[in-house]
Design an enzyme around this catalytic site. Structure first.
Site: not given
Length: 276
Positions: A62, A139, A193, A230
């Site tokens: 985690d 990204s 994000y 994706v």
């Protein structure tokens, strides 16, 4: 202690992470560890790959929990004496229409995507063996989010001399600015994000620079990459790439041959270095 090479993929029980493990099981000459926060879903993913005739191994991880990261670190040190390939894939994203307050989204998203990834690097990068490969999954949104920043912030994030501490302060400032509802006034884009992935890309540039300064002779290559759009739980069913296609660039970077000296410290998409 095993002399077998070892690869670890974070957040790999589904989506792109699972596809990266699948590809590495076929191409990497050593042990490949699938990791997940929840052991149940991780073991199920391992079983799925075993039915495909592959042989991944499992370890709980985690990335929001430093003790969990250190348990993996100690295991790798004891069993393998280090690490050959690290793919930092674990990450989260709120859906576009999520009604969670933006400040909460910012805190939660950066906690995992930036601060969690950084903690993994802090604990595991010292374990990287010579000719090791590190891939931080970022990204394309990090590029568009960067363009959405003020000129002042863009200069800081593009700087070749920004330090990890300075980056951490900027990421923490974004979270604080969202809490005060002043983030746009302070020059930030309206995407938690995106900002988290700016952090991952810039962190990768900093880490590569430090490897050059401290471990030049070890030929370790570290890059950030964009897997593309994706079809995953995160991006949804309309995305253009399958998870296996999304895994191609991260796997390419993870398996750069020992003779390669580039790319390093770059932002890579479709196996091509992109300008930052």
């Amino acid at each position: 202690m095993s002399s077998v090479p070892v690869a670890v993929v974070t957040g790999s029980n589904k989506g792109i992470g699972l596809a990266i493990v699948r590809a590495l099981c076929k191409q990497f000459p050593g042990d490949v560890y699938l990791t997940s926060r929840d052991p149940g879903s991780g073991q199920a993913a391992v079983a799925q790959l075993q039915q495909e005739g592959l042989r991944p191994l499992y370890h709980q991880l985690d990335i929001d929990d430093v003790q969990s990261i250190r348990a993996l670190r100690d295991f790798l040190k004891e069993k393998y004496g280090g690490l050959n390939v690290l793919v930092n894939n674990a990450g989260i994203a709120f859906k576009v229409h999520d009604t969670t307050p933006f400040a909460v989204q910012a805190e939660v998203t950066l906690k995992t995507n930036f601060f969690g990834t950084r903690n993994v690097c802090t604990e595991l990068l010292p374990l990287m063996k010579p000719y090791g490969r590190v891939v931080n999954v970022s990204s394309m949104v990090s590029s568009s989010a960067l363009r959405g920043c003020s000129q002042e912030l863009q200069q800081k994030f593009r700087s070749d001399t920004i330090t990890e501490d300075e980056l951490v302060q900027l990421m923490a400032k974004f979270v604080e600015d969202t809490k005060k509802s002043v983030h746009e006034k302070e020059g930030w884009p309206n995407t938690a994000y995106g900002v988290s992935k700016i952090g991952v890309t810039v962190l990768s540039r900093i880490q590569a620079r430090l490897l050059n300064e401290q471990r030049k002779g070890d030929h370790i290559l570290l890059n950030a990459c964009c897997p593309g759009w994706v079809r995953t739980d995160m991006a949804g069913p309309k995305a253009t790439k399958s998870p296996d296609e999304g895994a191609e660039t991260p796997v390419y970077l993870a398996l750069l041959p020992s003779s390669a000296d580039a790319p390093h410290g770059q932002f890579v998409s479709d196996k091509t270095v992109r300008p930052w």
